[in-house]
Scaffold this motif. Structure first.
Motif, short mmCIF file in Angstrom:
data_model
loop_
_atom_site.label_atom_id
_atom_site.label_comp_id
_atom_site.label_asym_id
_atom_site.label_seq_id
_atom_site.Cartn_x
_atom_site.Cartn_y
_atom_site.Cartn_z
N VAL A 177 -17.87 10.30 -4.57
CA VAL A 177 -18.60 11.29 -3.77
C VAL A 177 -17.60 12.23 -3.10
CG1 VAL A 177 -20.13 11.63 -1.79
CG2 VAL A 177 -20.57 9.76 -3.38
N ALA A 178 -16.52 11.67 -2.57
CA ALA A 178 -15.50 12.50 -1.92
C ALA A 178 -14.84 13.45 -2.93
CB ALA A 178 -14.44 11.61 -1.27
N VAL A 179 -14.61 12.99 -4.15
CA VAL A 179 -14.05 13.85 -5.19
C VAL A 179 -15.04 14.97 -5.52
CG1 VAL A 179 -13.31 13.97 -7.60
CG2 VAL A 179 -12.57 12.06 -6.16
N ALA A 180 -16.33 14.62 -5.63
CA ALA A 180 -17.35 15.63 -5.91
C ALA A 180 -17.36 16.70 -4.83
CB ALA A 180 -18.72 14.97 -6.02
N ARG A 181 -17.26 16.29 -3.57
CA ARG A 181 -17.23 17.26 -2.47
C ARG A 181 -16.02 18.18 -2.59
NH1 ARG A 181 -16.84 14.16 2.81
NH2 ARG A 181 -14.75 13.86 1.96
N ALA A 182 -14.87 17.61 -2.99
CA ALA A 182 -13.66 18.42 -3.15
C ALA A 182 -13.80 19.45 -4.26
CB ALA A 182 -12.46 17.52 -3.42
N LEU A 183 -14.61 19.12 -5.28
CA LEU A 183 -14.77 20.01 -6.43
C LEU A 183 -15.86 21.06 -6.24
CD1 LEU A 183 -14.63 17.36 -9.30
CD2 LEU A 183 -12.81 18.93 -8.64
N LEU A 184 -16.64 20.94 -5.17
CA LEU A 184 -17.86 21.73 -5.01
C LEU A 184 -17.61 23.24 -5.08
CD1 LEU A 184 -20.91 21.56 -4.47
CD2 LEU A 184 -20.38 21.68 -2.02
N ASN A 185 -16.55 23.70 -4.45
CA ASN A 185 -16.26 25.14 -4.40
C ASN A 185 -15.42 25.60 -5.57
OD1 ASN A 185 -17.67 26.26 -2.21
ND2 ASN A 185 -16.22 25.37 -0.76
N ARG A 186 -15.27 24.76 -6.58
CA ARG A 186 -14.45 25.08 -7.76
C ARG A 186 -13.06 25.55 -7.32
NH1 ARG A 186 -19.49 27.61 -8.39
NH2 ARG A 186 -20.86 26.54 -9.85
N PRO A 187 -12.33 24.69 -6.59
CA PRO A 187 -11.04 25.09 -6.04
C PRO A 187 -9.99 25.30 -7.10
CG PRO A 187 -11.34 22.75 -5.77
CD PRO A 187 -12.64 23.27 -6.29
N ALA A 188 -8.95 26.04 -6.73
CA ALA A 188 -7.83 26.26 -7.63
C ALA A 188 -6.99 24.99 -7.76
CB ALA A 188 -6.96 27.41 -7.12
N ILE A 189 -7.00 24.16 -6.71
CA ILE A 189 -6.17 22.95 -6.70
C ILE A 189 -6.83 21.91 -5.82
CG2 ILE A 189 -4.72 23.75 -4.77
CD1 ILE A 189 -2.31 22.47 -6.29
N VAL A 190 -6.72 20.64 -6.24
CA VAL A 190 -7.25 19.51 -5.47
C VAL A 190 -6.09 18.62 -5.05
CG1 VAL A 190 -8.67 17.42 -5.54
CG2 VAL A 190 -9.49 19.53 -6.62
N PHE A 191 -6.01 18.34 -3.74
CA PHE A 191 -5.01 17.41 -3.21
C PHE A 191 -5.70 16.09 -2.87
CE2 PHE A 191 -3.31 21.61 -1.92
CZ PHE A 191 -2.11 21.57 -2.62
N ALA A 192 -5.18 14.99 -3.39
CA ALA A 192 -5.74 13.66 -3.13
C ALA A 192 -4.69 12.84 -2.40
CB ALA A 192 -6.14 12.98 -4.44
N ASP A 193 -5.00 12.45 -1.16
CA ASP A 193 -4.06 11.73 -0.31
C ASP A 193 -4.33 10.23 -0.37
OD1 ASP A 193 -2.18 11.07 1.58
OD2 ASP A 193 -3.42 11.63 3.30
N GLU A 194 -3.45 9.47 -1.03
CA GLU A 194 -3.60 8.03 -1.19
C GLU A 194 -5.03 7.68 -1.61
OE1 GLU A 194 -1.10 6.13 -1.16
OE2 GLU A 194 0.43 6.91 0.18
N PRO A 195 -5.55 8.26 -2.68
CA PRO A 195 -6.97 8.13 -3.00
C PRO A 195 -7.42 6.73 -3.39
CG PRO A 195 -5.80 9.14 -4.83
CD PRO A 195 -4.83 9.06 -3.69
N THR A 196 -6.48 5.84 -3.72
CA THR A 196 -6.85 4.47 -4.06
C THR A 196 -6.47 3.48 -2.96
OG1 THR A 196 -4.74 4.05 -5.18
CG2 THR A 196 -6.53 4.97 -6.52
N GLY A 197 -5.98 4.00 -1.84
CA GLY A 197 -5.44 3.13 -0.79
C GLY A 197 -6.43 2.16 -0.19
N ASN A 198 -7.73 2.53 -0.13
CA ASN A 198 -8.74 1.67 0.45
C ASN A 198 -9.60 0.98 -0.60
OD1 ASN A 198 -8.03 2.06 3.11
ND2 ASN A 198 -9.52 3.67 3.49
N LEU A 199 -9.14 0.96 -1.84
CA LEU A 199 -9.96 0.45 -2.94
C LEU A 199 -9.34 -0.80 -3.55
CD1 LEU A 199 -10.73 3.83 -4.76
CD2 LEU A 199 -12.11 2.68 -3.03
N ASP A 200 -10.22 -1.67 -4.08
CA ASP A 200 -9.70 -2.79 -4.86
C ASP A 200 -9.19 -2.26 -6.20
OD1 ASP A 200 -11.89 -2.62 -6.79
OD2 ASP A 200 -13.14 -3.69 -5.35
N SER A 201 -8.53 -3.12 -6.95
CA SER A 201 -7.86 -2.65 -8.17
C SER A 201 -8.85 -2.06 -9.18
CB SER A 201 -7.06 -3.79 -8.81
OG SER A 201 -7.91 -4.89 -9.11
#
Length: 229
Positions: free
Chosen positions: A152-176
């Motif tokens: 959902v967070a990735v979808a929100r980042a893509l909503l405005n069709r940005p030129a670039i997406v920055f993901a800060d530790e995107p797996t840090g709170n996730l299980d493997s």
């Protein structure tokens, strides 16, 4: 450097907080459609670098150019406009609003853009389907898995069709397993032409990206794109 259009350029970027210099003249280019990991240990300067390339902070000296805009020449209002329309962010802790559906959470990204609600909802549903959550459009984040919340967070980042997406530790709170799902999604988006920069301290995550840039003590110490002489 690739012949593709550059969407991010850092030219001799330095950042100081009082007498402490955190970045010591960083030079970096990211071309349209690249998938890049910026990897480094705690205290390496990668968080400061993220804040600067994301226009959340200004460099002490040097230039940061995003999608052709020299951010050093922009006012605060112009920077905010660039950030909301040309830059997408994905954070470790998701930053979703409980009580709102996945669709409504994503649509919030257009709340102050002048886009009418029916169009906001349409575009939010479209991008959620793109990230594989067409079956979770009306679900509250509290009943989604960690991997689904990050989607959902990735979808929100893509909503405005940005030129670039920055993901800060995107797996840090996730299980493997959930982390692997998110990394697979980044691979899919990369194949579709999305420009993605992942900031991480995990070398395993960085290895999944097409290009790895290592930062240590405020300097880039390795770039897998640069061939040693």
């Amino acid at each position: 450097m690739s012949e593709r259009t550059s969407v991010l350029e850092m030219r001799d970027v330095r950042k100081s907080y009082g007498d402490l210099e955190v970045l010591h003249g960083v030079n970096l280019q990211v071309a349209a459609g690249e998938q890049v990991a910026i990897v480094g240990p705690s205290g390496s300067g990668k968080s400061t670098l993220l804040h600067i390339v994301g226009t959340l902070e200004r460099p002490t000296s040097g230039a940061v150019v995003i999608d052709g805009y020299d951010t050093t020449e922009l006012s605060e209002d112009e920077l905010a406009g660039l950030r909301s329309h040309r830059v997408g962010f994905v954070f470790q802790s998701f930053h979703l609003i409980d009580g709102l559906s996945a669709t409504e959470n994503v649509a919030q990204g257009l709340l102050y853009s002048g886009v009418r609600r029916p169009e906001r909802i349409r575009r939010a549903r479209e991008v959620l389907e793109r990230v594989g959550l067409g079956h979770r459009l009306d679900h509250d984040p509290r009943i989604l898995s960690g991997g689904e919340r990050q989607r959902v967070a990735v979808a929100r980042a893509l909503l405005n069709r940005p030129a670039i997406v920055f993901a800060d530790e995107p797996t840090g709170n996730l299980d493997s397993h959930s982390g692997e799902e998110v990394l697979n999604l980044f691979d899919e988006l990369h194949r579709d032409g999305t420009t993605i920069v992942v900031i991480t301290h995990e070398h395993e995550v960085a290895a999944r990206m097409a290009r790895q840039v290592e930062i240590r003590d405020g300097l880039i110490t390795h770039d897998s794109q640069v061939v040693a002489a």
